[in-house]
Design a protein around this motif. Sequence first.
Motif, short mmCIF file in Angstrom:
data_model
loop_
_atom_site.label_atom_id
_atom_site.label_comp_id
_atom_site.label_asym_id
_atom_site.label_seq_id
_atom_site.Cartn_x
_atom_site.Cartn_y
_atom_site.Cartn_z
N SER A 19 107.91 -8.23 22.83
CA SER A 19 108.18 -6.97 22.16
C SER A 19 109.16 -7.23 21.02
O SER A 19 110.33 -7.55 21.26
CB SER A 19 108.78 -5.95 23.13
OG SER A 19 109.24 -4.82 22.42
N GLU A 20 108.67 -7.10 19.81
CA GLU A 20 109.54 -7.27 18.65
C GLU A 20 110.53 -6.10 18.55
O GLU A 20 111.66 -6.28 18.12
CB GLU A 20 108.71 -7.37 17.37
CG GLU A 20 107.83 -8.61 17.29
CD GLU A 20 108.61 -9.92 17.38
OE1 GLU A 20 109.75 -9.99 16.90
OE2 GLU A 20 108.06 -10.88 17.95
N VAL A 21 110.09 -4.92 18.98
CA VAL A 21 110.95 -3.73 18.95
C VAL A 21 112.18 -3.93 19.83
O VAL A 21 113.32 -3.69 19.41
CB VAL A 21 110.18 -2.47 19.37
CG1 VAL A 21 111.11 -1.27 19.48
CG2 VAL A 21 109.05 -2.19 18.41
N THR A 68 108.37 -10.88 28.05
CA THR A 68 108.05 -10.60 29.44
C THR A 68 107.33 -11.82 30.01
O THR A 68 106.39 -12.33 29.42
CB THR A 68 107.16 -9.35 29.56
OG1 THR A 68 107.86 -8.23 29.01
CG2 THR A 68 106.81 -9.07 31.02
N PHE A 69 107.82 -12.27 31.16
CA PHE A 69 107.22 -13.39 31.89
C PHE A 69 106.77 -12.86 33.25
O PHE A 69 107.35 -11.92 33.78
CB PHE A 69 108.24 -14.51 32.13
CG PHE A 69 108.71 -15.19 30.88
CD1 PHE A 69 108.07 -16.32 30.40
CD2 PHE A 69 109.80 -14.71 30.17
CE1 PHE A 69 108.49 -16.96 29.25
CE2 PHE A 69 110.24 -15.33 29.02
CZ PHE A 69 109.59 -16.46 28.56
N SER A 70 105.76 -13.50 33.82
CA SER A 70 105.31 -13.08 35.15
C SER A 70 104.97 -14.29 36.01
O SER A 70 104.73 -15.39 35.50
CB SER A 70 104.10 -12.14 35.04
OG SER A 70 103.01 -12.83 34.48
N LYS A 71 104.96 -14.04 37.32
CA LYS A 71 104.60 -15.08 38.28
C LYS A 71 103.90 -14.44 39.47
O LYS A 71 104.44 -13.53 40.11
CB LYS A 71 105.87 -15.83 38.76
CG LYS A 71 105.59 -16.93 39.75
CD LYS A 71 104.78 -18.05 39.13
CE LYS A 71 104.45 -19.13 40.15
NZ LYS A 71 103.29 -19.91 39.76
N SER A 115 115.75 -11.07 26.92
CA SER A 115 116.08 -10.90 25.50
C SER A 115 115.88 -12.23 24.77
O SER A 115 116.10 -13.31 25.32
CB SER A 115 117.53 -10.43 25.41
OG SER A 115 118.24 -11.08 24.43
N TYR A 116 115.46 -12.13 23.51
CA TYR A 116 115.27 -13.33 22.69
C TYR A 116 116.51 -14.21 22.66
O TYR A 116 116.41 -15.42 22.52
CB TYR A 116 114.94 -12.93 21.25
CG TYR A 116 113.56 -12.38 21.00
CD1 TYR A 116 112.60 -12.29 22.00
CD2 TYR A 116 113.20 -11.96 19.73
CE1 TYR A 116 111.34 -11.79 21.75
CE2 TYR A 116 111.93 -11.45 19.47
CZ TYR A 116 111.00 -11.37 20.48
OH TYR A 116 109.74 -10.88 20.22
#
Length: 195
Positions: free
Chosen positions: A164-166, A171-174, A143-144
């Motif tokens: 996602s503004e909605v 989202t982060f990835s590794k 969450s922001y």
Amino acid sequence: MLINKNTVIKGKNVVLVPYREHHVPKYHQWMQSEELQKLTASEPLSLDAEYEMQRSWLRDENKCTFIVLSKEKYEATKDEVEAMIGDTNLFFANSEDRICAEAEIMIAEEWARRKKCGWEAMLLMFMYAINYLYVKQFVVKISYDNIASFNMFLKMGFVESSRSEVFREITFSKIVEDLWKKWLFTNLGNYEVFD
């Protein structure tokens, strides 16, 4: 997930244990907190619904859940419920190959925050997922408003992949690679897995 129903993972400061029925009342109490609901994008459940959720997660091959214990408190009391400080989860979109997992961490007890408990619990979960579930990529959705998690996953080497503004989340990835596995082990130190 049945594969981890008896698994205990011991680190330096935290212990991960399977989410069992006796953990439910304390977990339910945590999830009445509006702050935790907001940080975890969760809705409050009735106690009966929480018990059903625990049972379904145990059987669900697409979810791997551990309760995070304070190792110091657990060793002093031998009481898992007394030592509970949070939980960590993996969600798999595909149970056939489990290549990619969405990871989550929650440190619910305020006294246990800002002490690297979430950091260590997440590293333990990553090592378990890589070595026992053969995960090749992790994704986290934050969450922001959750600056602490945002900073933690950046320090762990995750990179932003979408916003996602909605849903007001990033989202982060590794990708799991040998250099990152070495980094995980170096930052985690010795740990033990018991089945």
